[in-house]
Write a protein that holds these residues in place. Structure first.
Motif, PDB file in Angstrom:
ATOM      1  N   ILE A   1      30.244  10.691 -23.339  1.00 22.23           N
ATOM      2  CA  ILE A   1      29.056   9.902 -22.994  1.00 22.23           C
ATOM      3  C   ILE A   1      28.750   8.906 -24.113  1.00 22.23           C
ATOM      4  CG2 ILE A   1      26.559  10.028 -22.613  1.00 22.23           C
ATOM      5  CD1 ILE A   1      27.094  12.754 -21.232  1.00 22.23           C
ATOM      6  N   VAL A   2      28.842   9.369 -25.334  1.00 26.60           N
ATOM      7  CA  VAL A   2      28.607   8.480 -26.493  1.00 26.60           C
ATOM      8  C   VAL A   2      29.647   7.362 -26.504  1.00 26.60           C
ATOM      9  CG1 VAL A   2      28.592   8.343 -29.011  1.00 26.60           C
ATOM     10  CG2 VAL A   2      27.457  10.252 -27.855  1.00 26.60           C
ATOM     11  N   ALA A   3      30.912   7.710 -26.253  1.00 24.82           N
ATOM     12  CA  ALA A   3      31.975   6.703 -26.240  1.00 24.82           C
ATOM     13  C   ALA A   3      31.743   5.687 -25.112  1.00 24.82           C
ATOM     14  CB  ALA A   3      33.335   7.382 -26.075  1.00 24.82           C
ATOM     15  N   ILE A   4      31.317   6.147 -23.952  1.00 25.10           N
ATOM     16  CA  ILE A   4      31.026   5.253 -22.821  1.00 25.10           C
ATOM     17  C   ILE A   4      29.870   4.327 -23.180  1.00 25.10           C
ATOM     18  CG2 ILE A   4      30.119   5.193 -20.453  1.00 25.10           C
ATOM     19  CD1 ILE A   4      31.677   7.898 -20.041  1.00 25.10           C
TER      20      ILE A   4
ATOM     21  N   ASP B   1      31.233  12.241  -8.923  1.00 26.32           N
ATOM     22  CA  ASP B   1      30.287  13.307  -9.251  1.00 26.32           C
ATOM     23  C   ASP B   1      30.858  14.702  -9.008  1.00 26.32           C
ATOM     24  OD1 ASP B   1      28.179  11.672 -10.185  1.00 26.32           O
ATOM     25  OD2 ASP B   1      27.596  11.220  -8.123  1.00 26.32           O
ATOM     26  N   ILE B   2      32.167  14.820  -9.211  1.00 26.00           N
ATOM     27  CA  ILE B   2      32.831  16.127  -9.123  1.00 26.00           C
ATOM     28  C   ILE B   2      32.708  16.845 -10.462  1.00 26.00           C
ATOM     29  CG2 ILE B   2      35.063  17.283  -8.829  1.00 26.00           C
ATOM     30  CD1 ILE B   2      35.818  14.978  -6.908  1.00 26.00           C
ATOM     31  N   ALA B   3      32.728  16.080 -11.542  1.00 27.66           N
ATOM     32  CA  ALA B   3      32.628  16.634 -12.896  1.00 27.66           C
ATOM     33  C   ALA B   3      31.727  15.724 -13.726  1.00 27.66           C
ATOM     34  CB  ALA B   3      34.011  16.718 -13.531  1.00 27.66           C
ATOM     35  N   LEU B   4      31.274  16.263 -14.862  1.00 27.79           N
ATOM     36  CA  LEU B   4      30.430  15.499 -15.782  1.00 27.79           C
ATOM     37  C   LEU B   4      31.166  15.297 -17.099  1.00 27.79           C
ATOM     38  CD1 LEU B   4      27.051  17.344 -15.187  1.00 27.79           C
ATOM     39  CD2 LEU B   4      27.614  15.007 -14.497  1.00 27.79           C
ATOM     40  N   PRO B   5      31.015  14.128 -17.700  1.00 27.35           N
ATOM     41  CA  PRO B   5      31.666  13.889 -18.998  1.00 27.35           C
ATOM     42  C   PRO B   5      31.021  14.728 -20.098  1.00 27.35           C
ATOM     43  CG  PRO B   5      30.305  12.009 -18.373  1.00 27.35           C
ATOM     44  CD  PRO B   5      30.275  12.959 -17.224  1.00 27.35           C
ATOM     45  N   SER B   6      31.779  15.006 -21.143  1.00 29.72           N
ATOM     46  CA  SER B   6      31.242  15.709 -22.305  1.00 29.72           C
ATOM     47  C   SER B   6      30.311  14.763 -23.054  1.00 29.72           C
ATOM     48  CB  SER B   6      32.372  16.152 -23.232  1.00 29.72           C
ATOM     49  OG  SER B   6      32.969  15.013 -23.832  1.00 29.72           O
ATOM     50  N   PHE B   7      29.540  15.319 -23.966  1.00 27.41           N
ATOM     51  CA  PHE B   7      28.632  14.479 -24.738  1.00 27.41           C
ATOM     52  C   PHE B   7      29.398  13.450 -25.562  1.00 27.41           C
ATOM     53  CE2 PHE B   7      25.731  13.454 -28.243  1.00 27.41           C
ATOM     54  CZ  PHE B   7      24.678  12.975 -27.491  1.00 27.41           C
ATOM     55  N   ALA B   8      30.525  13.860 -26.131  1.00 28.67           N
ATOM     56  CA  ALA B   8      31.337  12.928 -26.927  1.00 28.67           C
ATOM     57  C   ALA B   8      31.789  11.755 -26.063  1.00 28.67           C
ATOM     58  CB  ALA B   8      32.539  13.652 -27.523  1.00 28.67           C
TER      59      ALA B   8
ATOM     60  N   ALA C   1      40.145   4.700 -18.674  1.00 25.15           N
ATOM     61  CA  ALA C   1      40.682   5.956 -19.197  1.00 25.15           C
ATOM     62  C   ALA C   1      41.458   5.714 -20.486  1.00 25.15           C
ATOM     63  CB  ALA C   1      41.572   6.630 -18.154  1.00 25.15           C
ATOM     64  N   ASP C   2      42.251   4.655 -20.530  1.00 23.42           N
ATOM     65  CA  ASP C   2      43.019   4.330 -21.732  1.00 23.42           C
ATOM     66  C   ASP C   2      42.095   4.020 -22.914  1.00 23.42           C
ATOM     67  OD1 ASP C   2      45.359   4.682 -20.321  1.00 23.42           O
ATOM     68  OD2 ASP C   2      45.701   2.526 -19.983  1.00 23.42           O
TER      69      ASP C   2
ATOM     70  N   LEU D   1      22.275   5.296 -24.813  1.00 21.63           N
ATOM     71  CA  LEU D   1      22.459   6.635 -24.233  1.00 21.63           C
ATOM     72  C   LEU D   1      21.325   6.949 -23.267  1.00 21.63           C
ATOM     73  CD1 LEU D   1      23.570   8.679 -27.354  1.00 21.63           C
ATOM     74  CD2 LEU D   1      24.942   8.144 -25.355  1.00 21.63           C
ATOM     75  N   ASP D   2      20.138   6.542 -23.635  1.00 23.52           N
ATOM     76  CA  ASP D   2      18.974   6.782 -22.795  1.00 23.52           C
ATOM     77  C   ASP D   2      19.167   6.139 -21.420  1.00 23.52           C
ATOM     78  OD1 ASP D   2      16.326   7.932 -22.655  1.00 23.52           O
ATOM     79  OD2 ASP D   2      15.599   5.871 -22.530  1.00 23.52           O
TER      80      ASP D   2
END
Length: 176
Positions: free
Chosen positions: A47-50, A38-45, A22-23, A58-59
């Protein structure tokens, strides 16, 4: 495998706690927990950071998560081209309605509109990054673009050439 499972697996490989991840993503630990459960989904931004953080594509990260793929498709905004097209159509209809309301003579203003349009088209052509355009256009898009430009330019060229020759003939008649 869902993105939450994949995220948890990658986090455990790095031996990071949820708080450490998280930090690194500048978000709350609760967000990481919700994603992994799986309670929530990350934003696209995010996902890119992850993807960048774990060094995976990303694929690879999202392709098998059908729920996330559907969310990303639903949340897609208009592309810049779609914005240009829809705004142009909307503004044209609005201006056309205003001009009709004021009983404007379109034959009088058409040359001014065409001239201004030509100037803006030339400015646009010089402001485009052609290397990126060449990479983005498919053959079908290039062919459609050519036909579109030809259809717009033919009447313009016809009008300009005819008026040029009419001007020459009128000039030669006044000289004689």
């Amino acid at each position: 495998m869902k993105i939450g499972e994949r995220l948890k697996k990658q986090r455990e490989i790095k031996t990071w706690s949820q708080q450490e991840l998280a930090d690194k993503l500048h978000i709350s630990r609760q967000s990481i927990s919700k994603w992994e459960q799986d309670i929530a989904l990350p934003s696209f931004a995010n996902i890119v950071a992850i993807s960048d953080l774990f060094g995976i594509s990303l694929d690879e990260l999202i392709r098998e998560d059908e729920e996330l793929m559907n969310k990303l498709k639903i949340n897609q905004k208009f592309t810049p081209i779609e914005k240009i097209v829809w705004l142009s159509i909307s503004i044209s209809i609005l201006i056309f309605a205003i001009l009709l309301a004021f009983n404007t003579n379109f034959k009088e203003i058409t040359p001014w509109l065409q001239g201004a349009g030509t100037i803006f088209l030339i400015a646009l052509l010089f402001s485009v990054d052609w290397k990126k355009i060449n990479q983005a256009f498919s053959k079908k898009a290039i062919i459609l673009s050519i036909f579109t430009l030809v259809l717009f330019l033919l009447p313009f060229l016809y009008g300009e050439i005819i008026s040029f020759f009419q001007g020459i003939s009128e000039f030669s008649e006044t000289v004689v």
